[in-house]
Structures are given as structure tokens and as C-alpha cells.
Design a protein around this motif. Sequence first.
Motif, short mmCIF file in Angstrom:
data_model
loop_
_atom_site.label_atom_id
_atom_site.label_comp_id
_atom_site.label_asym_id
_atom_site.label_seq_id
_atom_site.Cartn_x
_atom_site.Cartn_y
_atom_site.Cartn_z
N ALA B 162 -12.57 -54.24 59.22
CA ALA B 162 -13.48 -55.00 58.35
C ALA B 162 -14.50 -54.06 57.71
N SER B 165 -12.84 -52.06 54.96
CA SER B 165 -12.53 -52.77 53.72
C SER B 165 -13.80 -53.24 53.00
N ASP B 166 -14.91 -53.35 53.74
CA ASP B 166 -16.18 -53.71 53.09
C ASP B 166 -16.95 -52.49 52.61
N ARG B 167 -16.48 -51.29 52.94
CA ARG B 167 -17.25 -50.07 52.69
C ARG B 167 -18.61 -50.16 53.37
#
Lengths: 309, 329
Positions: B162, B165-167
Motif C-alpha cells: 500500500a 502504491s501510494d508513494r
Amino acid sequence: MLVVVPYLIRHPGTTLDEAATVFAIPIPQLRRDLEQLFLAGLPPYGPGDLIDVDIDEDGGIWIAMADHFARPLRLTRQEALAVYVRATELAATPGVPVAPALNAALAKLRDALGAEALGEAAGIAGAEPGTPPEHLDTVRAASGSHERLRIAYVAQSTGERTERVVDPEAVFASAGHWYAAVWDVEVDDERLLRIDRIASVEPAGERFAPRGLRGAGRPLYTPSDRDVDVRVRLHPAARWVAEYYLARDVAEGPDGSLEVTLPTATTRWIARLFLRLGTDAEVLEPPGLREEIEAEARATLERYAAASA
Amino acid sequence: MRRLSSRTMPGQDTMEPLERLLNLVGLLLEAPTPLTFEQIRETLEAYQGDNLDSVKRKFERDKDMLRAYGIPLEMTGTDVWDVEQGYTIRKERYYLPDIAFTPEEITALYLAAQSGSATTDAISGVRKLIYGVDGGVLTGSAGGPLAMESDTDQDRLMAAAAAASDRHAVRFGYRTAQGATSERTIDAFGVVFRSGRWYLVGHDRERDAIRAFRLSRVTSDLTDVGSGADPPEGFAAIEHVESAPWDAAGLPVAHVAFTPEAAVLAEGNITGATRERARDDGWIVLAVPAADPDTLGPLILQYGPEAEVLDPPALRDDVIARLEAVTRG
């Protein structure tokens, strides 16, 4: 229900049995939920506005008047990530026949769910899976069809090759290796084999009745009452040993070294492990193991002396 | 055909939660504009009690439950002037977009969801995807689930995925292979599965360098510490995870002779080892990638007198020197 209903609408006449299996819902609960669905609908909730649910004599389920539930719900972010991670993991495991389909499915998931659910999904990646063990397919097929096998197996602990007749009950991958949980017919006991250590395999010409041996999630080493406790000190460079092998009674020293106990049925593999570790590890117990290590070193040196002579 | 049950007008006390929730979802999904709580009450009998407080509490509970299922129930202005707030479920956020999976692809995803340490999220996610294929395909899929197990804590893996993918940046405790433990703060760029293990790849803020962290060596939960840096142009997380020898095309190769038994073990243990020939005395010569001679020598020593380095000479000498160090005790 919001997940099951779209499926039932898309596949009219699906039986209770089949829906219960696919969605892992007990049949009585599925029946109760369908009864609830039957009472729901859209305003003004007149008889013509309520969802129509019928179950025919064969258990087939028919749903009408539920167009608003005909398409499934989006995946939550957690669900999307979990599916993506699982599929990536399986696709990057050697010897997985569905890997090409998984890679295609991953690309479609990325396109369809997009940044909202998956964010920068390109950051979730699997490496090239590498080569699977030679006999993986044979053992897996035998496990599926309950076919007894005659194999030659080389045990890491003894380095010896033995002929065995085994019932392969479960095949699974763990930390980069494939394993088979088998019933060894001659010793009449359960064994865990690493499939890459199977030197040859052929059908024994019989079927077996599975005993329900556990595959994934079982301990990779089964202690026995013949085990000897070997106590060693691992300097920081050798700490990986405590991760790689089953170790207990771990005590950490101030310099980052570890004292651990390695239970084992035979000591020869530990003696050879010590050839590898060199000065990064010390034997504490049993003292006789030190002589065994030196004997292994001498025997190995002789190999080099003989060859160069 | 048999009707399920005779339809009765449900009273508010006998109405079951599932029916209430299905009606609420249907109402908000089909309503052309957001509906205020008052409007919902007027329409749905379930919320028509005299005790406004308890009805409100029931509605709040239902809202929370729907959101927990992933239903995008939103609160928004009922008109452009935002005078009143109302509830809505936007169709484009509710419905799964059409994905044209083949039956093989769905079966593969279904197997994957069931393959690892059981994560309910993966299984519930995949159930939403299967509506387009015939269930018989799934239940009949040969061989059953492909079992996998992992040394990685699943919650930590999902937290790392997570964050990547959220940076986002994450903080966690980490123990290196040499045993040094420290706290790390990482701008997460990616998670990579290689040779049976998961790694988090990102920018290590203290060391100001891109590093890969094996998740099984993470010693704490991962704490999200907010937005993180972006990866450099053309970044590929996979290139930062220790490369496996089979990627090392063109690197030097060592030749090692093994007894037939030890050869079977070595082929499984030493990644990239390939069988080259059988000698007249029955020993098997393997070609072994020798990217790092300092680790290869010890690795061969683990086979004791059942292995002999043939070339290169430097590796042979290294092995002999290590053995002499042991026998001199």
C-alpha cells in the motif's frame, strides 16, 4: 450478497450447491440471505418493485427485478492490492502452469482498476521465476491423481541416495523451494521432501487413499526423539544460519553474535556447514563435533591432493 | 417452481439487517440526486421509528457497515448551493468496470487468491471478479489450489504494498543479515517478489540511497509517516533487489565436480548451477555462476569431500586455504 447476486443474475439457474461452493457460504445461510433479498427492492416497494427470487426443484436459483445489482461491486483498495500481490507472487514462482494467464490478468487489473485502487501498481513486481525442479510436474500430477510413486531421493542431512515408495499427498512452495508432503510406505510414516532433491521418479503402478497430510503451513522440520542438540555460537556474519535452519534457545551476545541450538538427527551436515562458516562460527556442544569437522576438512583436502597428484 | 416464502409486509421490528441494507444501497444507487436523511426516512420503512435518536444510531451503524464492505457511500450537497447535505452512491464508483477476463485468467486469479497464507482480502476481492465466468470452471479446476507459503508477515507485506502504491514513506525496525538492528525511514517505491521472498525497495532517508529490505527481516510493524519522495526517472524496483545468478549472463563460471548424490543437492541449492557432463568415475561436473568468488568457495565447502573445485585455479586455492585453516585448528 452484493457479491453473490451479480453472479446469480449472470448465471441464471445456478444451483444452491454450486453457489455455496464458489462463494464458500453454507447452504442454509445462502437460503436465508436469498429470502432476505426477496424482501428487498426499490421504491415505492410495491409488488412490482421487489426483487424476485425463485429456487426450482433442482435447487436452481433464478433472480429477476434486480438490475441495479446485476453488476458487481468494485474491489476495495485492500482487496485490489491483495489480489494483485498474491497473483504477482504466484506468477513469479517457478513451475506454476498458470503464470502466463496470471500475467495477462495482472495487466488487465492494472488497466481496469487504475490508480484509484492500485496506485502505482507497477511498483509491485515479481522477478523472473527461474527454472522449476525437474520432477515438479510429475509429482504434482501424481498428487492430484493419487498415484503412488517410486523415487530416488537424496537427503541433505546424510547426503545419501535412497529408493523410496511414497504417496505424494500435498505439493507446495515455500520461500523459493517446492516441497511434497508424502507418506513413505516402507517406513510407514510421514515425510517432507524437497522436490529438487528427487533424483528420479516413476509410477509405482498403484493408487493411494490420501490420509490428509498437511501441505503449506506445516513446519519444514519435524523434530524426532533421536535428535541431538548441537549448541553453536554464530558470529554476526553467520547469523543467517539461525534464520535458515530451525534454531531454538536463541541468545544474543553484546557483539551481535548468537548462541543457538540446532536440533538434528545427524551431525555430519552440521560438520560440513562449519566448513562453510569457517571462523564465523564455533561449536559449543557436543565437543566431539569439533573432531568431526576436522575429519571432514582432512577428507576434503585429500580429495584435492589426490586430484592434483 | 416454488416461491421462497409468502411475501408479507415487513414491520420495522421484524425487518432483518440484510434486507434493510440492500434496500438502502438500492435506493441510493438509483436515486437521481443525493438524498437527505429525512428523505431516506420517508422512503424506507426501516428507519421510521418514533425514537429519532435510536433510528439515527441504526442508520449510522448501517452506513459504517456498508463502508466497511467497500460500498462508496458519500455525503455531498443535495444541490449546487450545498444548502443541504445528502447521501449518495455514485454508480461509477460502485460498479466494477467491465474487465474481459478469459476463463483461464479468472481461474488463475482464483488459484492465486487461495494460494498463499489465507488473506481474506484477496479471496473476497477475487469473488467480485468471477461473476463473468461459469463457476464450474473454478470448482472443477484441476489440481486444487497451488499452495504457497511465505516467511513474510502478510499484514506487513500489504502495508508495504500500500505504501509503495501510494508513494508514502514508512518507518520500521530492520535487522540486516549480519544482525545489526536499526530503525529505517523509507520512501517506498516498490515491493518485489524474488526467489521466494518479498522485498520493499525505496529511498533510505538516513543513508540517502536506494535500498532493498527483505520483509522477513523487518522487526516491527510498518508505520506510515506520510507522503514520500518520487522515484528517479526510469526507476525499476526489481533492479535493486539482489540479482539472482541466472540473471548474470556473461559472468564468470566455475566448474565443480560433485558425487552424483551431491550433484542433485547442489543443483537445487546453488541457483543457476547447470549440469555440464558426467565423468568416467561417475562424478558430475556442474557449471556454477561465480559472480562472487568470496561466497562461492564456502558454498562448495558445504559439500565436504563430495565436491571438488576444478577451475578457476584461484577458487581452488581459496578452498584449499580455508580447509587448511580448519585442520591447523
